[in-house]
Design a protein around this motif. Structure first.
Motif, PDB file in Angstrom:
ATOM      1  N   GLU A 193      -4.309  33.052  -9.603  1.00  0.00           N
ATOM      2  CA  GLU A 193      -3.784  33.321  -8.262  1.00  0.00           C
ATOM      3  C   GLU A 193      -4.857  33.102  -7.202  1.00  0.00           C
ATOM      4  N   TYR A 194      -4.451  32.452  -6.112  1.00  0.00           N
ATOM      5  CA  TYR A 194      -5.345  32.211  -4.983  1.00  0.00           C
ATOM      6  C   TYR A 194      -4.652  32.670  -3.703  1.00  0.00           C
ATOM      7  N   LEU A 195      -5.434  32.944  -2.674  1.00  0.00           N
ATOM      8  CA  LEU A 195      -4.886  33.340  -1.380  1.00  0.00           C
ATOM      9  C   LEU A 195      -4.905  32.141  -0.431  1.00  0.00           C
ATOM     10  N   GLU A 196      -3.714  31.758   0.044  1.00  0.00           N
ATOM     11  CA  GLU A 196      -3.610  30.682   1.026  1.00  0.00           C
ATOM     12  C   GLU A 196      -3.165  31.287   2.355  1.00  0.00           C
ATOM     13  N   LEU A 197      -3.960  31.067   3.377  1.00  0.00           N
ATOM     14  CA  LEU A 197      -3.696  31.663   4.685  1.00  0.00           C
ATOM     15  C   LEU A 197      -2.882  30.710   5.555  1.00  0.00           C
ATOM     16  N   GLU A 198      -1.900  31.274   6.252  1.00  0.00           N
ATOM     17  CA  GLU A 198      -1.133  30.482   7.209  1.00  0.00           C
ATOM     18  C   GLU A 198      -1.954  30.300   8.479  1.00  0.00           C
ATOM     19  N   LYS A 199      -1.556  29.346   9.305  1.00  0.00           N
ATOM     20  CA  LYS A 199      -2.296  29.102  10.546  1.00  0.00           C
ATOM     21  C   LYS A 199      -2.310  30.366  11.396  1.00  0.00           C
ATOM     22  N   MET A 200      -3.492  30.762  11.807  1.00  0.00           N
ATOM     23  CA  MET A 200      -3.618  31.994  12.599  1.00  0.00           C
ATOM     24  C   MET A 200      -2.927  31.835  13.953  1.00  0.00           C
ATOM     25  N   ALA A 256      -8.713  26.551   8.736  1.00  0.00           N
ATOM     26  CA  ALA A 256      -9.188  25.577   7.747  1.00  0.00           C
ATOM     27  C   ALA A 256     -10.421  26.095   7.016  1.00  0.00           C
ATOM     28  N   ILE A 257     -11.351  26.691   7.755  1.00  0.00           N
ATOM     29  CA  ILE A 257     -12.576  27.221   7.138  1.00  0.00           C
ATOM     30  C   ILE A 257     -12.256  28.382   6.209  1.00  0.00           C
ATOM     31  N   ALA A 258     -11.373  29.279   6.647  1.00  0.00           N
ATOM     32  CA  ALA A 258     -10.999  30.429   5.804  1.00  0.00           C
ATOM     33  C   ALA A 258     -10.358  29.962   4.502  1.00  0.00           C
ATOM     34  N   ASN A 259      -9.482  28.960   4.584  1.00  0.00           N
ATOM     35  CA  ASN A 259      -8.807  28.472   3.380  1.00  0.00           C
ATOM     36  C   ASN A 259      -9.743  27.734   2.438  1.00  0.00           C
TER      37      ASN A 259
END
Length: 274
Positions: A193-200, A256-259
């Protein structure tokens, strides 16, 4: 001792030596396997670099832990992290921004191009609320100073004063804040499992603004200075136009950096249960 007994004794000694060698070989293979397992364990533990601080989901102060982790990571983000394919926060390049708004009596037509922004790397997160159960992050962001420069082409009417020109633009934004909402989702990849962040989602609140345009009225120093003063006194018009583009550009960059980080390490590595 008969020669038959002597032969049997020699065979027994030879057999004992062979069994001893087999035992030694087995012990050697076992030690090799154990060392290999230890090496793999050390490698697995080393996958998470020391500049990424782990925050446990069970930690009652997880908000502060995540905030501290981001602040410790900021110097690395400023320069970029090549091993994670994370680009540097600065300089931030915006190819072009176009404005066109207002009635003819107070129109605002402008094109900014080749814009270089410095200062995003000095961001400070003043408050963070992390919902690790639903993977939603809300925080207040302070941008102490943003400097930008680029080219401009302007056709503006402020207070019935026509302002036209083309040249260089320099700007200085100070004490800008932003309310940020960033939801995320768990995704599965290769059984992990990985965490994918939506656009802030970012909404900037304006602080102080200083803008300077060169070559106004063909470089006339008196008219140019007076016009720059009028522009700064009415900078709210400019900021209202540029803010949505700045918000979108910063949101894309930070997301982009967070992901790049959250999709490199597993969710359990970043947020272990205990």
């Amino acid at each position: 001792m008969s020669w038959i007994g002597e032969v049997d004794t020699k065979r027994w000694i030879f057999r004992l030596k062979m069994e001893r060698q087999e035992i030694l070989r087995f012990i050697s293979r076992l030690l090799t396997c154990l060392l290999a397992i230890l090496a793999l364990t050390d490698t697995a533990n080393a996958l998470l670099p020391d500049y990424i601080k782990v925050c446990k989901k069970s930690d009652p102060k997880s908000n502060q832990c995540i905030l501290n982790s981001i602040q410790e990571l900021r110097p690395k983000l400023l320069k970029g992290i090549p091993e994670l394919n994370v680009p540097s926060l600065e300089p931030l390049n915006i190819p072009e921004i176009k404005f066109s708004s207002g009635p003819q009596a107070a129109k605002f037509d402008a094109t900014l191009s080749n814009i270089v922004v410095r200062g995003p790397g000095s961001f400070i997160i003043r408050e963070l609320r992390a919902d690790l159960k639903n993977n939603v992050f809300d925080f207040n962001l302070l941008l102490p100073q943003l400097f930008f420069e680029g080219d401009y082409k302007l056709d503006v009417k402020i207070l019935l004063l026509p302002i036209r020109g083309a040249g260089k633009i320099h700007g200085n934004f100070t004490e800008y804040t932003a309310e940020v909402h960033m939801p995320g989702n768990k995704i599965k990849r290769d059984g992990e499992e990985y965490l994918e962040l939506e656009k802030m989602q970012m909404k900037i609140k304006v602080g102080k603004t200083q803008i300077r345009l060169s070559n106004l009225f063909d470089g006339d120093p008196i008219l140019g200075e007076a016009t720059n003063r009028i522009l700064n006194e009415n900078s709210k018009i400019f900021i209202e136009e540029i803010s949505p583009v700045l918000e979108d550009t910063l949101a894309n960059l930070f997301t982009a950096i967070a992901n790049r980080i959250t999709l490199t390490f597993t969710y359990k590595e970043l947020f272990p249960e205990n």
